[in-house]
Design a protein around this motif. Sequence first.
Motif, PDB file in Angstrom:
ATOM      1  N   VAL A 264      -1.727   2.839  -9.089  1.00 50.90           N
ATOM      2  CA  VAL A 264      -0.992   1.906  -8.234  1.00 50.90           C
ATOM      3  C   VAL A 264      -0.260   0.883  -9.097  1.00 50.90           C
ATOM      4  O   VAL A 264       0.888   0.519  -8.807  1.00 50.90           O
ATOM      5  N   PHE A 265      -0.882   0.447 -10.175  1.00 53.07           N
ATOM      6  CA  PHE A 265      -0.304  -0.585 -11.024  1.00 53.07           C
ATOM      7  C   PHE A 265       0.942  -0.087 -11.758  1.00 53.07           C
ATOM      8  O   PHE A 265       1.824  -0.864 -12.104  1.00 53.07           O
ATOM      9  N   GLN A 266       1.019   1.197 -12.010  1.00 57.34           N
ATOM     10  CA  GLN A 266       2.167   1.769 -12.698  1.00 57.34           C
ATOM     11  C   GLN A 266       3.273   2.159 -11.723  1.00 57.34           C
ATOM     12  O   GLN A 266       4.448   1.905 -11.973  1.00 57.34           O
ATOM     13  N   SER A 267       2.929   2.776 -10.603  1.00 55.96           N
ATOM     14  CA  SER A 267       3.941   3.377  -9.735  1.00 55.96           C
ATOM     15  C   SER A 267       4.226   2.614  -8.451  1.00 55.96           C
ATOM     16  O   SER A 267       5.247   2.854  -7.817  1.00 55.96           O
ATOM     17  N   ALA A 268       3.338   1.720  -8.046  1.00 54.60           N
ATOM     18  CA  ALA A 268       3.577   0.924  -6.831  1.00 54.60           C
ATOM     19  C   ALA A 268       3.037  -0.485  -7.023  1.00 54.60           C
ATOM     20  O   ALA A 268       2.216  -0.954  -6.236  1.00 54.60           O
ATOM     21  N   PRO A 269       3.499  -1.182  -8.071  1.00 52.75           N
ATOM     22  CA  PRO A 269       2.932  -2.501  -8.363  1.00 52.75           C
ATOM     23  C   PRO A 269       3.115  -3.503  -7.231  1.00 52.75           C
ATOM     24  O   PRO A 269       2.279  -4.385  -7.040  1.00 52.75           O
ATOM     25  N   ASP A 270       4.196  -3.390  -6.468  1.00 53.33           N
ATOM     26  CA  ASP A 270       4.397  -4.335  -5.362  1.00 53.33           C
ATOM     27  C   ASP A 270       3.362  -4.140  -4.255  1.00 53.33           C
ATOM     28  O   ASP A 270       3.049  -5.078  -3.522  1.00 53.33           O
ATOM     29  N   SER A 271       2.852  -2.924  -4.130  1.00 51.60           N
ATOM     30  CA  SER A 271       1.802  -2.678  -3.148  1.00 51.60           C
ATOM     31  C   SER A 271       0.558  -3.487  -3.497  1.00 51.60           C
ATOM     32  O   SER A 271      -0.091  -4.063  -2.623  1.00 51.60           O
ATOM     33  N   TRP A 272       0.246  -3.556  -4.774  1.00 46.92           N
ATOM     34  CA  TRP A 272      -0.921  -4.311  -5.244  1.00 46.92           C
ATOM     35  C   TRP A 272      -0.644  -5.812  -5.278  1.00 46.92           C
ATOM     36  O   TRP A 272      -1.449  -6.613  -4.814  1.00 46.92           O
ATOM     37  N   ALA A 273       0.538  -6.187  -5.776  1.00 45.59           N
ATOM     38  CA  ALA A 273       0.785  -7.601  -6.060  1.00 45.59           C
ATOM     39  C   ALA A 273       1.139  -8.417  -4.818  1.00 45.59           C
ATOM     40  O   ALA A 273       0.673  -9.548  -4.665  1.00 45.59           O
ATOM     41  N   ILE A 274       1.963  -7.870  -3.930  1.00 46.30           N
ATOM     42  CA  ILE A 274       2.442  -8.666  -2.789  1.00 46.30           C
ATOM     43  C   ILE A 274       2.230  -7.966  -1.456  1.00 46.30           C
ATOM     44  O   ILE A 274       2.744  -8.405  -0.433  1.00 46.30           O
ATOM     45  N   GLY A 275       1.488  -6.854  -1.465  1.00 44.85           N
ATOM     46  CA  GLY A 275       1.217  -6.162  -0.207  1.00 44.85           C
ATOM     47  C   GLY A 275       2.432  -5.463   0.379  1.00 44.85           C
ATOM     48  O   GLY A 275       2.508  -5.265   1.592  1.00 44.85           O
ATOM     49  N   GLN A 276       3.370  -5.069  -0.480  1.00 41.90           N
ATOM     50  CA  GLN A 276       4.551  -4.350   0.008  1.00 41.90           C
ATOM     51  C   GLN A 276       4.139  -3.020   0.640  1.00 41.90           C
ATOM     52  O   GLN A 276       3.296  -2.300   0.097  1.00 41.90           O
ATOM     53  N   LEU A 277       4.721  -2.714   1.772  1.00 47.99           N
ATOM     54  CA  LEU A 277       4.425  -1.456   2.452  1.00 47.99           C
ATOM     55  C   LEU A 277       5.446  -0.401   2.060  1.00 47.99           C
ATOM     56  O   LEU A 277       6.650  -0.668   2.024  1.00 47.99           O
TER      57      LEU A 277
ATOM     58  N   TYR B 187      -0.776  17.462  -1.210  1.00 51.50           N
ATOM     59  CA  TYR B 187       0.218  16.578  -1.796  1.00 51.50           C
ATOM     60  C   TYR B 187       0.601  15.458  -0.831  1.00 51.50           C
ATOM     61  O   TYR B 187       0.844  15.697   0.353  1.00 51.50           O
ATOM     62  N   LEU B 188       0.688  14.265  -1.371  1.00 51.84           N
ATOM     63  CA  LEU B 188       1.195  13.121  -0.621  1.00 51.84           C
ATOM     64  C   LEU B 188       2.473  12.629  -1.262  1.00 51.84           C
ATOM     65  O   LEU B 188       2.679  12.794  -2.471  1.00 51.84           O
ATOM     66  N   GLY B 189       3.321  12.020  -0.461  1.00 49.38           N
ATOM     67  CA  GLY B 189       4.553  11.446  -0.972  1.00 49.38           C
ATOM     68  C   GLY B 189       4.632   9.966  -0.649  1.00 49.38           C
ATOM     69  O   GLY B 189       4.231   9.539   0.438  1.00 49.38           O
ATOM     70  N   MET B 190       5.103   9.180  -1.596  1.00 43.45           N
ATOM     71  CA  MET B 190       5.399   7.767  -1.362  1.00 43.45           C
ATOM     72  C   MET B 190       6.911   7.628  -1.386  1.00 43.45           C
ATOM     73  O   MET B 190       7.565   7.988  -2.373  1.00 43.45           O
ATOM     74  N   PHE B 191       7.465   7.109  -0.301  1.00 38.93           N
ATOM     75  CA  PHE B 191       8.908   7.091  -0.123  1.00 38.93           C
ATOM     76  C   PHE B 191       9.451   5.658  -0.212  1.00 38.93           C
ATOM     77  O   PHE B 191       8.716   4.681  -0.107  1.00 38.93           O
ATOM     78  N   LEU B 192      10.782   5.571  -0.408  1.00 33.49           N
ATOM     79  CA  LEU B 192      11.509   4.291  -0.450  1.00 33.49           C
ATOM     80  C   LEU B 192      11.027   3.379  -1.572  1.00 33.49           C
ATOM     81  O   LEU B 192      11.072   2.147  -1.465  1.00 33.49           O
ATOM     82  N   ASN B 193      10.589   3.964  -2.677  1.00 34.19           N
ATOM     83  CA  ASN B 193      10.063   3.144  -3.779  1.00 34.19           C
ATOM     84  C   ASN B 193      10.986   3.155  -4.992  1.00 34.19           C
ATOM     85  O   ASN B 193      10.539   2.976  -6.121  1.00 34.19           O
ATOM     86  N   GLY B 194      12.294   3.344  -4.756  1.00 32.87           N
ATOM     87  CA  GLY B 194      13.232   3.434  -5.871  1.00 32.87           C
ATOM     88  C   GLY B 194      13.705   2.106  -6.413  1.00 32.87           C
ATOM     89  O   GLY B 194      14.469   2.071  -7.378  1.00 32.87           O
ATOM     90  N   ALA B 195      13.278   0.999  -5.805  1.00 35.23           N
ATOM     91  CA  ALA B 195      13.713  -0.318  -6.265  1.00 35.23           C
ATOM     92  C   ALA B 195      12.540  -1.096  -6.842  1.00 35.23           C
ATOM     93  O   ALA B 195      11.495  -1.217  -6.205  1.00 35.23           O
ATOM     94  N   TYR B 196      12.714  -1.593  -8.053  1.00 39.22           N
ATOM     95  CA  TYR B 196      11.782  -2.499  -8.735  1.00 39.22           C
ATOM     96  C   TYR B 196      10.499  -1.852  -9.244  1.00 39.22           C
ATOM     97  O   TYR B 196       9.938  -2.304 -10.244  1.00 39.22           O
ATOM     98  N   GLN B 197       9.966  -0.806  -8.597  1.00 42.36           N
ATOM     99  CA  GLN B 197       8.613  -0.338  -8.927  1.00 42.36           C
ATOM    100  C   GLN B 197       8.503   0.199 -10.349  1.00 42.36           C
ATOM    101  O   GLN B 197       7.519  -0.049 -11.041  1.00 42.36           O
ATOM    102  N   GLU B 198       9.511   0.957 -10.794  1.00 46.98           N
ATOM    103  CA  GLU B 198       9.390   1.589 -12.108  1.00 46.98           C
ATOM    104  C   GLU B 198       9.312   0.561 -13.229  1.00 46.98           C
ATOM    105  O   GLU B 198       8.440   0.631 -14.097  1.00 46.98           O
ATOM    106  N   ILE B 199      10.221  -0.405 -13.202  1.00 51.04           N
ATOM    107  CA  ILE B 199      10.287  -1.339 -14.324  1.00 51.04           C
ATOM    108  C   ILE B 199       9.152  -2.353 -14.273  1.00 51.04           C
ATOM    109  O   ILE B 199       8.740  -2.905 -15.302  1.00 51.04           O
TER     110      ILE B 199
END
Length: 656
Positions: free
Chosen positions: A488-501, A556-568
């Motif tokens: 989660v910390f690498q691929s969806a940090p906003d989910s952990w840090a600010i509760g982004q859905l 397999y699961l997919g996480m969608f709409l995560n093309g902004a901010y998450q990678e960097i």
Amino acid sequence: MEVKQKVELLREKYQASSERLNPPSPLKPVWTLENSEELYRIQGWGDPYFSINAAGHITVSPKGDRGGSLDLLELVEALKQRNLSLPILIRFSDILEDRLERLNACFAKAIARYRYSGEYRGVFPVKCNQQRHLVEALVRFGKPHRFGLEAGSKPELMIALATLDTPGALLICNGYKDQEYIETAMLSQRLGQTPIIVLEQLEEVDLVIAASQRLNIKPILGVRAKLSARGMGRWGGSAGDRAKFGLTVLEILTTVERLKAANMLDCLQLLHFHIGSQISAISTLKDALREAAQIYVELAKLGAKMGYLDVGGGLGVDYDGSKTNFHASKNYSIQNYANDVVAEIKEACDASSVALPTLVSESGRAIASHQSVLVFDVLSTSNVPSGPPEPASEADHLIVRNLYETYTAINPRNYQEAYHDAVQFKEEATSLFSFGYLGLRERAKAERLFWACCERILAIVRHEDYVPDDLEDLEKIMASIYYVNLSVFQSAPDSWAIGQLFPILPIHRLNEEPTCRGTLADLTCDSDGKIEQFIDLRDVKSVLELHPLRPNEPYYLGMFLNGAYQEIMGNLHNLFGDTNAVHIHLTPKGYQVEHVVKGDTMNEVLGYVQYDAEDLIEQLRRRSERALQDQKITLQESQMLLQNYERSLSRYTYLA
């Protein structure tokens, strides 16, 4: 009464209770694709790019409603055959192009509708996603629209200067600036660039004046205003008196005076404001536009050669598909957004007979979010006990018998009372065990009965119109934990840090009813490495509907709409590195893998924290030699250890 008779009475009681709880009913409706679409809100957040096909697989239409689609499961399997392991980030460059074209088309339509004599020249904020292939694609796709870039730091300015080669495209220079930043931006005018240096601190005014005199270059300048109109949600503090960036009205007037004294007032041509990312309510934008438009008009009246109005970022993404002002949604379309920007600015300028400016927006999230899908596999699950428990007997402890009696008596009229009784009995069992009055087997039997009570109560609660407050968490308590091949910390940090859905769902088996409820736990050994909030129509749900795992079959699961901010923004928690990434382009014959960006190996991530792989191998070899001499390890075992160690260093940080 004999023990056998008591047990028989309990069984009869259980059977009668079971019939009351589960009366005969018509055949259960067959699960349909429409059920999955509604459950996972796909049409709300995914249209026009994501849908479900007849096989129950997620399909991707990279060109939106212009035709052509891909089966995401088939694509993932094909990528695995190319030796690309999961998790894998799939970028669809055609979606990126489509988003950019839609934004420009909406502004073109608004300009025509309101007979706006100015034009629109958008820019992409590099901070949103700095990946080279993505930025290069955006510049390429943006050429017909003279679409530019926005840099918020000196490294991003380096990217923009080397990448942006579109004549007439704007290069908006934001962020903190030193002398080198300002000089570099000014000198880029000699290369045919159109840099606009946005003044955000008073100290920058003197730096710009000095650099202009030293280089003999007249720069194009802008000022970022701190508006009184405030944003809403997580980024509401981006505007207002306590905003991090921007000049107050008093500071803007001071800037005008300093530029005028230096004979550079004609350099001031742009007004910029930003009221926060992910604006969920269009009314918030309208308030800011009215205030900004008046500041623009007044600057023109003061003699500044105004020509650009930059409305900043904030164009939202509907992550949950609800089309509301919820923080994970937005209550407007891109066309609504463009209409309001054009109409508000035109009205203010016409009222004061000021020439209409070129409109600029810095939409990043709305352009980049949809193009990226993260696909990962489920490794295993942890489930609470389910199914009918073993009946209690006279030989069992009183606590066990009480729990069994509670279980058999549960019905739609007493389930709330039964839940509290079950909780009390479980706590008593734990206490008795701690003081040595209850054995391990009896405690296990008590816990099994407790979970059986919760399971029966939950079956009732799911069909109730109103759920009592004390039972709201029961769904989460009973949920399975799905362990996923992901950080989660690498691929969806906003989910952990600010509760982004983010929308998360299976990419296959969508023609089957998901009978399980679960939360997601990642590979890190951090208790925060989990996802326990998921999109829902009304609010946020604490569990995700999932399918039971099948032996020897991937899920397999997919996480969608995560093309902004998450990678960097991702980090190396537990040294899980970047995932594999591919760029997919739709072709008449199917698709083409444009670029493959291999994920980090263990060797690479260890290098980030100053370890040298050769040194590590040598240290282990020496320890192996000492163990050989002490006869603690055999030569064969030693070689196996060293070979495994070296192989691991060259491999993906995630599980194969």
